[in-house]
Design an enzyme around this catalytic site. Structure first.
Site, PDB file in Angstrom:
ATOM      1  CE  LYS A  52     -26.550 -86.648  12.770  1.00  0.00           C
ATOM      2  NZ  LYS A  52     -25.150 -86.767  12.331  1.00  0.00           N
ATOM      3  CG  ASP A  83     -26.228 -87.118   8.918  1.00  0.00           C
ATOM      4  OD1 ASP A  83     -25.127 -87.376   9.426  1.00  0.00           O
ATOM      5  OD2 ASP A  83     -27.045 -88.017   8.633  1.00  0.00           O
TER       6      ASP A  83
END
Ligand code: NDP
Ligand code: 2IT
Length: 451
Positions: free
Chosen positions: A133, A173
Site C-alpha cells: 500500500k 484508493d
C-alpha cells in the site's frame, strides 16, 4: 483504542508486545494487527511450525518501506512539499499489490495498517498477489487538474524506481481515481519507456479492465448477498445506509439497488443526505465524478431530501443494512449500539477497517451479521488482478466476463471464510474465518520459501 486483550497464546502475545513497543506511535497499524492475531490463536495452537519458524513475527514486519519527498509547483508558482510512501509488506504469494491513498490524514501508521490488511485480502481473492500500500498526505480536493498532474508526476518520478509489473503494482484508493492513475501511468511510461500493466484502475483506452470501476462496490454486494442468503435473508425490501459517496459507495448503491435494496442515506466528509425514496446512484455519480462537488448539492436534484451537516450522524438513520464505505474507524461503539437499537441486521464493510474494535464487539454481542473488510471489499483488488491477467495476455475481456468472474470470486471468498470459521470451531464468525483463510495460504508459502 485497543480492546482489552482476550488473547492468551504466549507466542502471539510476545509478538504483539514487541510490536507495541516498536510501533507505539502507529495506532491504526497496531489495531489491524491485534484484530488478526486474536483470530489466529487456534491456528497457531494447531500447528507448531508457525511459532517454530516465527511466521507471525515475520509477517508483521514489512519487507520494505519507502518514504520520499514529493516536491511540486502550485498554480501560483509556489513550491509545495508532500510526503510519499510505499509499504511493500509481503511478497510470498505474488508481486506486492495494493492501492495508493492521497488524503491529508495519510501517515506511516495508516499506510502500514492498509498494507497489512492487504496481505490477507489479496490471499483471499485466490489470485497471485502479495500485499502492499502507498500514498501521500497530498489533498487532491480543491486542486486544479494541472496541480494534480504535477503532483502525480513528481510522486511517480520517485516511485517508478521501486515498482514494476512483476514487482509491485499500485492502484487507486481514497483520493486516487481515474484522473490520478492516468497521470501516474503517463509519467511511469515516460521515464521507463515501457507500456506495461504497472498500475491497475487504468482507463479503458490504455489497458484498463471493464468493471474495475464498479468492482469494489459490486463485489461488496455480491459478498453481502451470499452472507444474507446463507442466513435466510436477502436485500429485497431492505433499507440500506451507505457512508461515503466515492468510488466504493456509488457502485455499492447501484448493485444493492439492483438486488432489491433501497439506499436511503449517503455522505461525504461534510455531511449526509437522507432520501426515503431511494438515492439514485447516477445523481451521486454526476455530483462526485463529473462535478467534483459536495453531497449537499443532492438537494438541487431532489429538493424533498434532507441534508445534515457533519458525517458521523449517518449511523443514527434507522436502517436494516449498514455499509460503511468511507474510511477507517468511522463506526465506533456508540454508533454500533445505535444501529443495533434501530434494528440493523448486518454491517457489511466496504471501507478498510471502518469498525472500531468496540463496534465489532457490539455486533458480536448482538449477534448481527458482520462482513469484515478484508473479505467483503476484496472485489476491487480481485478485479485489479484480472486487469493484470488481461494486460499480460494483451487481451480485454467483456464487462460480462469480468463481472461474472468477480461474482464467482466473492462467493468463493464467502464460502472460504465460512468454512475456515467452522473448521476452527467458530461457525458463523466470518471475521475470524477471513483472517484464518487469508493467513493460511501466505503462511504456507512462507514456510516453503524459507526465511
Ligand atoms: P474515494 O476517494 O472515491 O471516496 C471516499 C469517500 O469517503 C468520499 O465520500 C469521502 O468524502 C469519504 N471520506 C474519506 N475520508 C474521510 C474521512 N476521514 N472522514 C469522512 N469521510 C471521508 O475513495 P474510495 O471510495 O475508493 O474508498 C473508500 C474506502 O474504500 C476506503 O476505506 C478505501 O480504502 C476502501 N477501498 C477502496 C477500494 C477501491 O477499489 N477504490 C477497494 C477496497 C477498499 P470527501 O469527498 O468529503 O473526502
Ligand atoms: O483497499 C484496496 O483493496 C484497494 N484500494 C484496491 C487495491 C488494488 O490494487 O486494486
Amino acid at each position: 483504542m485497543l480492546t482489552t486483550m482476550s488473547m492468551k497464546n504466549a507466542y502471539l502475545l510476545s509478538v504483539l508486545d514487541d510490536l507495541k513497543a516498536k510501533s507505539a506511535h502507529e495506532p491504526e497499524f497496531l489495531q489491524a494487527v491485534e484484530e488478526v492475531l486474536e483470530s489466529l490463536e487456534p491456528v497457531v495452537e494447531a500447528d507448531p511450525r508457525y511459532e517454530q519458524q516465527n511466521v507471525i513475527g515475520r509477517m508483521v514486519e514489512p519487507e520494505r518501506i519507502v518514504m520520499f519527498r514529493v516536491p511540486w509547483v502550485d498554480d501560483s508558482g509556489k513550491v509545495q512539499v508532500n510526503r510519499g510512501y510505499r509499504v511493500q509488506f509481503n511478497s510470498a504469494i505474488g508481486p506486492y499489490k495494493g492501492g495508493l491513498r492521497f488524503h491529508p490524514t495519510v501517515n506511516l501508521s495508516v499506510v502500514k495498517f492498509l498494507g497489512f490488511e492487504q496481505i490477507f485480502k489479496n490471499s483471499l481473492t485466490t489470485l497471485p498477489m502479495g500485499g502492499g500500500k502507498g500514498g501521500s498526505d497530498f489533498d487532491p480536493k480543491g486542486k486544479s487538474d494541472a496541480e494534480v498532474m504535477r503532483f502525480c508526476q513528481s510522486f511517480m518520478t520517485e516511485l517508478q524506481r521501486h515498482i514494476g509489473p512483476d514487482t509491485d503494482v499500485p492502484a487507486g484508493d481514497i483520493g486516487v481515481g481515474a484522473r490520478e492513475i492516468g497521470f501516474l501511468f503517463g509519467q511511469y511510461k515516460k521515464i521507463r519507456d515501457e507500456f506495461t500493466g504497472v498500475l491497475t484502475g487504468k482507463g479503458l483506452s490504455y489497458g484498463g479492465s471493464l468493471a474495475r470501476t464498479e468492482a469494489t462496490g459490486f463485489g461488496l454486494c455480491y459478498f453481502a448477498d451470499a452472507q444474507l442468503r446463507d442466513n435466510g435473508q436477502s436485500f429485497q425490501g431492505k433499507k440500506v445506509v451507505i457512508s461515503g459517496s466515492g468510488n466504493v459507495a456509488i457502485y455499492a448503491n447501484q448493485k444493492c439497488t439492483q438486488l432489491g435494496g433501497k439506499v436511503i442515506a449517503m455522505s461525504d466528509s461534510n455531511g449526509y443526505i437522507v432520501d426515503e425514496n431511494g438515492i439514485n446512484y447516477k445523481v451521486i455519480q454526476e455530483i462526485k465524478e463529473v462535478n467534483r462537488a459536495r453531497i449537499k448539492t443532492y438537494l438541487d436534484y431532489v429538493p424533498s431530501a434532507k441534508y445534515v451537516e457533519g458525517c458521523s450522524g449517518i449511523w443514527t438513520v434507522p436502517c436494516d443494512i449498514a455499509m460503511p464505505c468511507a474510511t477507517q474507524n468511522e463506526i465506533g461503539e456508540t454508533a454500533a449500539d445505535t444501529l443495533i437499537a434501530n434494528g440493523c441486521i448486518g454491517v457489511f464493510e466496504g471501507a478498510n477497517m471502518p469498525s472500531t474494535p468496540g463496534a465489532i464487539a457490539a455486533y458480536q454481542a448482538a449477534g448481527i451479521l458482520f462482513a469484515p473488510a478484508k473479505a467483503s471489499n476484496a472485489g476491487g483488488v480481485a478485479t485489479s488482478g484480472l486487469e493484470m491477467s488481461q494486460n499480460s495476455e494483451r487481451l480485454s475481456w467483456t464487462f460480462e466476463e469480468v463481472d461474472a468472474k468477480l461474482k464467482g470470486i466473492m462467493e468463493g471468498i464467502y464460502a472460504a471464510c465460512a468454512a475456515a470459521a467452522e473448521q476452527y470451531g467458530m461457525k458463523g464468525n466470518i471475521q475470524a474465518g477471513a483472517n484464518i483463510a487469508g493467513f493460511l495460504k501466505v503462511a504456507d508459502a512462507m514456510l516453503w520459501q524459507g526465511i
